[in-house]
Enzyme design. Structure first.
Site, PDB file in Angstrom:
ATOM      1  N   GLU A 218       0.559 -27.934  -2.952  1.00 43.96           N
ATOM      2  CA  GLU A 218       1.615 -27.024  -2.494  1.00 43.96           C
ATOM      3  C   GLU A 218       1.710 -25.792  -3.388  1.00 43.96           C
ATOM      4  O   GLU A 218       1.805 -24.658  -2.894  1.00 43.96           O
ATOM      5  CB  GLU A 218       2.954 -27.763  -2.457  1.00 43.96           C
ATOM      6  N   ARG A 244       7.264   9.970   5.024  1.00 44.43           N
ATOM      7  CA  ARG A 244       8.598  10.397   4.596  1.00 44.43           C
ATOM      8  C   ARG A 244       8.533  11.666   3.755  1.00 44.43           C
ATOM      9  O   ARG A 244       7.724  11.789   2.829  1.00 44.43           O
ATOM     10  CB  ARG A 244       9.235   9.259   3.772  1.00 44.43           C
ATOM     11  N   GLN A 255       4.757  11.331  -8.395  1.00 43.76           N
ATOM     12  CA  GLN A 255       4.039  10.343  -9.203  1.00 43.76           C
ATOM     13  C   GLN A 255       4.824   9.045  -9.367  1.00 43.76           C
ATOM     14  O   GLN A 255       4.234   7.958  -9.426  1.00 43.76           O
ATOM     15  CB  GLN A 255       3.708  10.929 -10.578  1.00 43.76           C
TER      16      GLN A 255
END
Length: 355
Positions: A218, A244, A255
């Site tokens: 798991e 955007r 940056q």
């Protein structure tokens, strides 16, 4: 559904609509189960790739997590340690007819298998179970429950036994699903055993051995879900920053934004390599405890931090539920807790390092 190794992962990524039965058709529910029992017969790394693909393709992360709990903590222990009669349940677990749950955690025990209070008392060539299990993934909907109880208190964690219990057995009490922060596609609740009589044939094996085997798979494989989820999230973030505009420029040109994207990618690929290494260790019969603990720790922390970064990149829109960005954070937080908390993984790693 029949498909070869070459196109298996792309088929799962592109599946489109997912529900429990569809996961069975795609082979997700039985990925690591031998073919003679209805599964795909995959090793750990290939199984992880299946769950990575499902995490990418399915937006309901809780549903894929439920599939992982079903496979790694229930079906796989039966396949590895079960009797011939117990293994007859596997084909229906692989195709989605039966839902499996792992009832290990208790309110006061958490990850400490030596502190279990649930007891299995010998009686009439069988056992009587009494105790309460909490945070049982798939518990409210389970047909088959793999659970653990104390059979010899004097032996500590070695005195526990794993059992395979049909959920309709008299004395099995399943709660309604918990309300949770995230992973809402996975129903989790309490399972209580009240004078629950089970036959001797229900014994699966030594509880510590059975449980640790399931947890190893798991921790290594299930968390591949988050790799697929993060791939999908990163793609969405890249699309957003390229489109955007703020202050007359695409925000990708700032940056601080591009650096954040690079850091997200760095974390993701580093965690991916750790997870693949853990799976490789299982497949090659190497000691996988340390790599599994490190990969679980890295992947879960990456999922949380990258989700936080995505919210900041989307700004106010990232905070709104309609956008679906904040859901990534809610689903990721659980990864710091289930399958052993982050602190438990650090402790496991420290022990493996001789500390």
């Amino acid at each position: 559904m029949e498909f070869g190794t070459k196109d298996r992962y792309q088929t799962i990524r592109d599946a489109g609509e997912y529900d429990w039965q569809r996961l069975g058709e795609l082979g997700v529910l039985g990925a690591a189960i031998p073919e003679e029992h209805g599964g795909l017969g995959l090793g750990a790394l290939d199984t992880a790739l299946v769950f990575e693909a499902a995490g990418y393709g399915c937006k309901n992360t809780g549903l894929i997590f439920a599939a992982g709990a079903h496979l790694f903590a229930t079906a796989l222990p039966i396949a590895e340690f079960g009797s011939d009669s117990q293994k007859k349940k596997l084909p229906r677990m692989c195709d989605g007819t039966l839902i499996g749950a792992n009832a290990m955690t208790e309110p006061d025990a958490g990850s400490d298998i030596s502190a279990l209070k649930t007891t299995a008392t010998p009686k009439d060539r069988g056992y009587v179970l009494n105790g309460v299990k909490s945070f049982v993934s798939n518990g409210p909907t389970a047909d088959i429950i793999v659970t653990y109880a104390v059979t010899d208190p004097a032996k500590g964690h070695l005195g526990t036994t794993g059992f395979v219990v049909d959920a309709d057995t008299p004395g099995v009490m399943k709660s309604e699903p918990f309300s949770k922060l995230g992973m809402n596609g996975c129903a989790a609740g309490t399972v209580e055993f009240r004078d629950c009589a089970i036959p001797e044939e229900a014994v699966l094996g030594n509880g510590s051995v059975v449980f640790q085997h399931g947890m190893l798979w798991e921790r290594a494989c299930l968390f591949a879900i988050y790799l697929g989820v993060q791939d999908r999230l990163l793609e969405r973030c890249l699309k957003h920053v390229k489109q955007r505009k703020q202050f007359g420029r695409r925000i990708k040109e700032f940056q601080s934004v591009s650096n954040r994207i690079v850091d997200m990618k760095l974390r993701l690929e580093s965690a991916r390599l750790l997870l693949y290494k853990a799976c490789w260790a299982i497949d090659t019969n190497e000691d996988a405890v340390l790599p599994a603990a490190l990969s679980k720790l890295a992947v879960s922390q990456t999922a949380v931090q990258n989700a936080l970064d995505a919210i900041e990149l989307f700004g106010g829109r990232g905070y709104q539920t309609d956008e679906g960005i904040e859901e990534h954070l809610r689903d990721a937080v659980g990864g710091l807790i289930f399958s052993g908390t982050s602190d438990v993984q650090r402790q496991l790693a420290a022990l493996e390092l001789g500390l």
